[in-house]
Design a protein around this motif. Structure first.
Motif, PDB file in Angstrom:
ATOM      1  N   LEU A   1      42.137  42.741  39.717  1.00 37.83           N
ATOM      2  CA  LEU A   1      41.355  42.140  38.647  1.00 37.83           C
ATOM      3  C   LEU A   1      39.897  42.607  38.779  1.00 37.83           C
ATOM      4  CD1 LEU A   1      42.774  38.508  38.866  1.00 37.83           C
ATOM      5  CD2 LEU A   1      43.227  40.161  37.054  1.00 37.83           C
ATOM      6  N   PRO A   2      39.057  42.367  37.761  1.00 38.33           N
ATOM      7  CA  PRO A   2      37.651  42.767  37.874  1.00 38.33           C
ATOM      8  C   PRO A   2      37.013  42.214  39.147  1.00 38.33           C
ATOM      9  CG  PRO A   2      38.120  42.108  35.629  1.00 38.33           C
ATOM     10  CD  PRO A   2      39.350  41.787  36.431  1.00 38.33           C
ATOM     11  N   LEU A   3      36.237  43.058  39.802  1.00 37.05           N
ATOM     12  CA  LEU A   3      35.595  42.645  41.038  1.00 37.05           C
ATOM     13  C   LEU A   3      34.263  43.359  41.209  1.00 37.05           C
ATOM     14  CD1 LEU A   3      36.077  45.258  43.049  1.00 37.05           C
ATOM     15  CD2 LEU A   3      38.277  44.182  43.467  1.00 37.05           C
ATOM     16  N   ALA A   4      33.487  42.854  42.141  1.00 36.46           N
ATOM     17  CA  ALA A   4      32.229  43.484  42.544  1.00 36.46           C
ATOM     18  C   ALA A   4      32.304  43.810  44.028  1.00 36.46           C
ATOM     19  CB  ALA A   4      31.052  42.559  42.271  1.00 36.46           C
ATOM     20  N   VAL A   5      31.644  44.894  44.409  1.00 34.88           N
ATOM     21  CA  VAL A   5      31.475  45.248  45.812  1.00 34.88           C
ATOM     22  C   VAL A   5      29.977  45.291  46.081  1.00 34.88           C
ATOM     23  CG1 VAL A   5      31.771  47.031  47.572  1.00 34.88           C
ATOM     24  CG2 VAL A   5      33.634  46.539  45.965  1.00 34.88           C
TER      25      VAL A   5
ATOM     26  N   ILE B   1      33.976  40.729  45.897  1.00 37.74           N
ATOM     27  CA  ILE B   1      33.945  39.452  45.175  1.00 37.74           C
ATOM     28  C   ILE B   1      34.755  39.609  43.898  1.00 37.74           C
ATOM     29  CG2 ILE B   1      32.455  37.678  44.167  1.00 37.74           C
ATOM     30  CD1 ILE B   1      30.164  38.878  45.864  1.00 37.74           C
ATOM     31  N   ALA B   2      35.901  38.947  43.842  1.00 31.75           N
ATOM     32  CA  ALA B   2      36.848  39.150  42.747  1.00 31.75           C
ATOM     33  C   ALA B   2      36.886  37.952  41.809  1.00 31.75           C
ATOM     34  CB  ALA B   2      38.246  39.424  43.293  1.00 31.75           C
ATOM     35  N   LEU B   3      37.243  38.238  40.574  1.00 27.33           N
ATOM     36  CA  LEU B   3      37.272  37.229  39.513  1.00 27.33           C
ATOM     37  C   LEU B   3      38.310  36.145  39.759  1.00 27.33           C
ATOM     38  CD1 LEU B   3      36.122  36.598  36.617  1.00 27.33           C
ATOM     39  CD2 LEU B   3      38.067  37.882  35.722  1.00 27.33           C
ATOM     40  N   ASP B   4      39.441  36.505  40.368  1.00 32.87           N
ATOM     41  CA  ASP B   4      40.550  35.553  40.506  1.00 32.87           C
ATOM     42  C   ASP B   4      41.532  36.116  41.517  1.00 32.87           C
ATOM     43  OD1 ASP B   4      42.358  33.443  40.040  1.00 32.87           O
ATOM     44  OD2 ASP B   4      42.049  33.488  37.889  1.00 32.87           O
TER      45      ASP B   4
END
Length: 235
Positions: A193-197, A207-210
């Motif tokens: 799923l969409p995430l940030a690194v 850090i992931a959305l779900d």
């Protein structure tokens, strides 16, 4: 106990308001369907529908709302720790202050870090994000993995916008580090799923959305470790 799925937090955020809307719609529908009946009958049907709707909302809040889901996630991670001797179940509590300072935008804080497990050279946890008082924004949940990394003084943020939160320091721009392209390639190979690194302060955060499932957490730990290795090798 709620089932832990790929869209656990997305579902939990919407279950109570959607149930309430359905209850209101059912009440309106009941009144319309009994339009030809006597007034006492209409009133009885309306009251019965409202009571049933209120009970449905209470059941949804008890079994599918965020607090109940946290218990389900905690149980799934406890099972993970029992099955894997290299994984230890940690205690819920405050997030690491350096993690939050590195990763969050202005106006947000980590109200709690829950469902924490400690993996070899890293942590997995669910952040309960809370906006500044008066903002009107509801709490958000994010799935977080943290591993150590030899970042030196470098900082970098990579994310799926607009789904990921941008760190406060990133507003001033960031230097293109020599390892940035390779990190982007590794993120691009990761199915999720969409995430940030976020990279910096001797750590890598994913850090992931779900999706709080243990199997997904394992894949994110692998992603974070690979990125840490890239940064360490080319830093």
């Amino acid at each position: 106990m709620p089932l832990v799925t790929r869209r656990t937090w997305t579902r939990a955020a919407g279950v109570v308001p959607l149930t309430a809307l359905a209850a209101i719609a059912a009440c309106v529908g009941a009144v319309l369907l009994t339009a030809g009946a006597s007034h006492p009958t209409q009133l009885l049907v309306a009251v019965a529908t409202l009571v049933a709707g209120a009970l449905a909302v209470l059941v949804a809040a008890r079994t599918l709302a965020p607090d109940a889901v946290h218990r389900g996630v905690g149980a799934a991670r406890a099972a993970w720790a029992r099955e894997d001797p290299a994984v230890e179940l940690g205690a819920d509590g405050a997030a690491d202050a350096a993690d939050a300072l590195l990763a969050l935008p202005r106006g947000w804080r980590v109200a709690a870090a829950r469902g924490r497990v400690v993996v070899p050279q890293g942590r997995v946890e669910t952040w309960v994000l809370r906006a500044a008082r008066g903002s009107g924004r509801s709490d958000r949940r994010r799935e977080v993995v943290v591993v150590p990394a030899a970042t030196g003084t470098a900082r970098a943020s990579f994310g799926d916008r607009p789904h990921s939160l941008s760190p406060a320091w990133a507003a001033a721009g960031q230097v293109e580090e020599p390892w940035a392209t390779e990190v982007r390639r590794r993120i691009g190979r990761h199915q999720d799923l969409p995430l940030a690194v976020v990279i910096g302060e001797q750590r890598v955060l994913v850090i992931a959305l779900d999706d709080p499932r243990p199997e997904t957490a394992r894949a994110r730990v692998e992603l974070a470790r690979d990125i840490a290795a890239i940064v360490g090798a080319r830093g």
